[in-house]
Design an enzyme around this catalytic site. Structure first.
Site, PDB file in Angstrom:
ATOM      1  N   ASP A  96       0.907  -1.177  -0.312  1.00 23.83           N
ATOM      2  CA  ASP A  96      -0.210  -0.214   0.468  1.00 23.83           C
ATOM      3  C   ASP A  96       0.962   1.331   0.144  1.00 23.83           C
ATOM      4  O   ASP A  96       1.586   1.735   0.620  1.00 23.83           O
ATOM      5  CB  ASP A  96      -0.604  -0.184   1.677  1.00 23.83           C
ATOM      6  N   ASP A 196      -2.971   4.543  -2.310  1.00 26.38           N
ATOM      7  CA  ASP A 196      -3.498   5.232  -1.789  1.00 26.38           C
ATOM      8  C   ASP A 196      -4.460   6.239  -2.529  1.00 26.38           C
ATOM      9  O   ASP A 196      -3.758   7.612  -2.710  1.00 26.38           O
ATOM     10  CB  ASP A 196      -3.604   5.484  -0.373  1.00 26.38           C
ATOM     11  N   GLU A 246      -6.811   3.598  -5.565  1.00 27.12           N
ATOM     12  CA  GLU A 246      -8.183   4.041  -4.650  1.00 27.12           C
ATOM     13  C   GLU A 246      -8.274   5.459  -5.027  1.00 27.12           C
ATOM     14  O   GLU A 246      -7.598   6.383  -5.120  1.00 27.12           O
ATOM     15  CB  GLU A 246      -7.835   4.533  -3.298  1.00 27.12           C
ATOM     16  N   HIS A 320     -11.089  -2.057   4.849  1.00 28.46           N
ATOM     17  CA  HIS A 320     -10.424  -1.337   6.370  1.00 28.46           C
ATOM     18  C   HIS A 320     -11.475  -0.001   6.921  1.00 28.46           C
ATOM     19  O   HIS A 320     -11.282   0.888   7.788  1.00 28.46           O
ATOM     20  CB  HIS A 320      -9.445  -0.856   6.432  1.00 28.46           C
ATOM     21  N   ASP A 321     -11.679   1.091   5.705  1.00 34.59           N
ATOM     22  CA  ASP A 321     -12.752   1.882   6.197  1.00 34.59           C
ATOM     23  C   ASP A 321     -14.324   1.918   5.556  1.00 34.59           C
ATOM     24  O   ASP A 321     -14.817   2.948   6.664  1.00 34.59           O
ATOM     25  CB  ASP A 321     -12.102   3.098   4.646  1.00 34.59           C
TER      26      ASP A 321
HETATM   27  C1  NOJ Z   1      -7.828   5.895   2.737  1.00 34.48           C
HETATM   28  C2  NOJ Z   1      -7.507   5.155   3.454  1.00 34.48           C
HETATM   29  O1  NOJ Z   1      -7.803   4.165   3.042  1.00 34.48           O
HETATM   30  C3  NOJ Z   1      -7.428   5.433   4.679  1.00 34.48           C
HETATM   31  O2  NOJ Z   1      -7.755   4.994   5.586  1.00 34.48           O
HETATM   32  C4  NOJ Z   1      -6.621   6.836   4.457  1.00 34.48           C
HETATM   33  O3  NOJ Z   1      -7.560   7.506   6.458  1.00 34.48           O
HETATM   34  C5  NOJ Z   1      -6.909   7.906   4.253  1.00 34.48           C
HETATM   35  N1  NOJ Z   1      -6.876   6.917   2.945  1.00 34.48           N
HETATM   36  C6  NOJ Z   1      -5.559   8.425   4.399  1.00 34.48           C
HETATM   37  O4  NOJ Z   1      -4.344   8.060   4.231  1.00 34.48           O
END
Ligand code: NOJ
Length: 547
Positions: A96, A196, A246, A320-321
């Protein structure tokens, strides 16, 4: 290059996956311990969320050194062992890369604060009086996106937490640093990367107030974004790797461009529109039941749009979000098993590369925490403060967090039904989900009708039926609320998928294929009822026919 279309990626959040040394925090050796589980599932890649040195304000997405391992997760030797052991089992690692920002604890930022001009240019600093941020942009974690540094008399931009300073990609030296990070990990044998929030890296030349929103329209898919990605890929030979970007609040057109093979950018993209259908007025912190019609429309738009443009989607419900999908679009009580299987079937048979987030394959549910002290996530804790300060009733805020907190997906992976779920022999850094201890690997491995067995079957099917990876897609049944149905087609074969997203019985026209089709899968593990009036789907039934 590996054909990423018939691959499946398993996402591991190491902090919550398996703790090998009893300190309550998951680690790299814990991942190595569980490689056979992932191999048995059938996944081809493991996406490991950040394990780099970090103050952990945002659980590792605040990176202080891109080319090392945080002692809390182990050592570089552990990482190398994990790579070797994964390779032996035919599993690749996807790392990542958090390239939009660094932690303010990163050496570069510390040198910037110490007054080194060279490193100030690595970030986005602006002069200005202490009482007037350069723009009115908002951080994605709440509050202003600018922080004042009194010693310098300057503000710096942070689209996320105040300890996550945005990098200045207009500076060629920053771009070189990022290429060196990729080269470092390629040197260790890594062949897959996740980037990311990569569509936020290109900021405009001038910064202005946003009179319509929080500033995102100025930097989302920003002015030189495609150029920057192409350069990164070209100069590091990433074209031969599997890559996923992402993409925050992106558009279909941009995602087509990011992933058209001839553009030399990325293999595939994550987009999030389908995970906002339960946001009232587009606001994550206002609850509403999922708008299933909108969900269907979004899948249709993105599936057919990416196919038309020759682009490629990363398919996912969970990460994870995000809250757990079975608690969100399924029913984690009465129809727990059936709805978890239906959701898996619906997603995995679409056009794209599926991602499974640890525990999703077990049907893990939301955390159901009832005290604010149980939460760990910086975003959840910030919004608890912001919402209560706005006058919202505390009970209501807790209800919102129960549905929306990122901690819903960060509870320990459930390996068995012991009190710490087999995650740790110590005290876990975050509590175990308070619902459904039956969702655990030990129990499900023994049960041919478990959610885990269903996921294994789905992955095997992708490897045996090329139509799943390569078929075209067309949506069916557009006017039946609560139903998502589509047909894949390849070389005369047809795969028809019909899913009931509601707790009601629904009859749909018989799309199964004029009686010649064979049932491939059903979330109830039996054929659906086919009557003269059509196919009768029981609550949360999903089925697939092959012809
Ligand atoms: C996306 C990530 O998936 C998340 O967990 C993170 O807080 C933000 N980007 C900032 O890096």
């Amino acid at each position: 290059m590996d054909d990423f279309r018939n691959k499946v990626v398993y996402q591991i959040y190491p902090k919550s996956f398996r703790d090998s040394n009893g300190d309550g925090v998951g680690d790299l050796r814990g991942v190595t311990e569980k490689l056979d589980y992932i191999r048995a599932l059938g996944a081809d890649y493991i996406w490991l969320t950040p394990f780099f040195p970090s103050p952990q304000r945002d659980n590792g997405y605040d990176v202080a050194d891109y080319c090392a391992v945080d002692p809390m997760f182990g050592t570089m030797a552990d990482m190398e062992e994990l790579l070797r052991e994964a390779e032996k089992r035919g599993v690749g690692l996807m790392l990542d890369m958090v390239f939009n920002h660094t932690s303010t604890a990163h050496r570069w930022f510390r040198l910037a604060l110490a007054g080194e001009k060279r490193y100030q240019d690595y970030y986005i600093f602006r002069d200005g009086p202490p009482d007037a941020p350069p723009t009115n942009w908002q951080s994605k974690f709440g509050g202003s996106a600018w922080e004042y540094v009194p010693g310098l008399g300057k503000w710096y931009l942070h689209l996320f937490d105040v300890t996550q300073a945005d990098l200045n990609w207009e500076n060629p030296a920053v771009r070189e640093e990022m290429k060196n990070v990729i080269r470092f990990w390629q040197g260790k044998g890594v062949r897959a990367f996740r980037f990311d929030v990569v569509n936020l890296i290109s900021k405009p030349d001038t910064f202005e107030n946003d009179m319509e929103g929080d500033g995102r329209r100025f930097y989302t898919d920003g002015p030189r974004i495609h150029e920057h990605i192409r350069e990164l890929v070209r100069d590091t030979g990433l074209a031969g790797a599997v890559t996923v970007g992402e993409m925050s609040s992106t558009s279909l057109d941009h995602c087509v461009r990011y992933t058209q093979p001839q553009n030399g950018e990325l293999s595939m993209t994550f987009s999030f529109h389908h995970l906002k259908v339960d946001y009232r007025n587009g606001d994550k912190w206002q609850l509403q039941p999922p708008d299933l019609t909108r969900l269907r429309e979004l899948f249709e738009t993105w599936q057919t749009g990416m196919a038309r443009g020759g682009g490629w989607n990363a398919l996912f419900w969970c990460n994870h979000d995000q809250p757990r999908v079975v608690s969100r679009f399924g029913d984690d009580g009465r129809y727990w098993k059936e709805s978890a299987k239906m959701l898996a079937l619906c997603l995995h048979l679409m056009r794209g590369t599926p991602y499974i987030y640890q525990g999703e394959e077990l049907g893990m549910t939301n955390a159901y925490f009832d005290r604010i002290e149980q939460y760990r996530d910086v975003e959840s804790v910030n919004y608890f403060r912001i919402l209560t300060a706005s006058g919202m009733d505390r009970r209501q805020v807790m209800e919102i967090l129960r549905a929306r907190s990122r901690d819903n997906s960060r509870t320990p992976m459930q390996w068995n039904d012991t009190p710490n779920a087999g995650f740790t022999s110590g005290t876990p850094w975050i509590g175990v989900s308070q619902r459904n201890p039956g969702a655990n690997a030990e129990a499900e491995e023994k049960d041919a009708s478990s959610i885990l067995s269903f996921y294994r079957r789905l992955i095997r099917l992708r490897k045996t039926h090329p139509i799943i990876a390569r078929g075209d897609i067309r949506f069916l049944c557009q006017d039946q609320p609560g139903v998502i149905a589509y047909r894949r087609a390849l070389d005369g074969a047809e795969l028809t998928v019909i899913c009931n997203f509601t707790a009601e019985e629904i009859t749909v026209p018989d799309f199964s294929g004029r009686g010649e089709a064979a049932l491939l899968l059903d979330s109830y593990e039996r054929p659906p009822l086919i009557q003269a009036s059509g196919i009768r789907l029981t609550p949360f039934e999903g089925c697939a026919f092959l012809q």
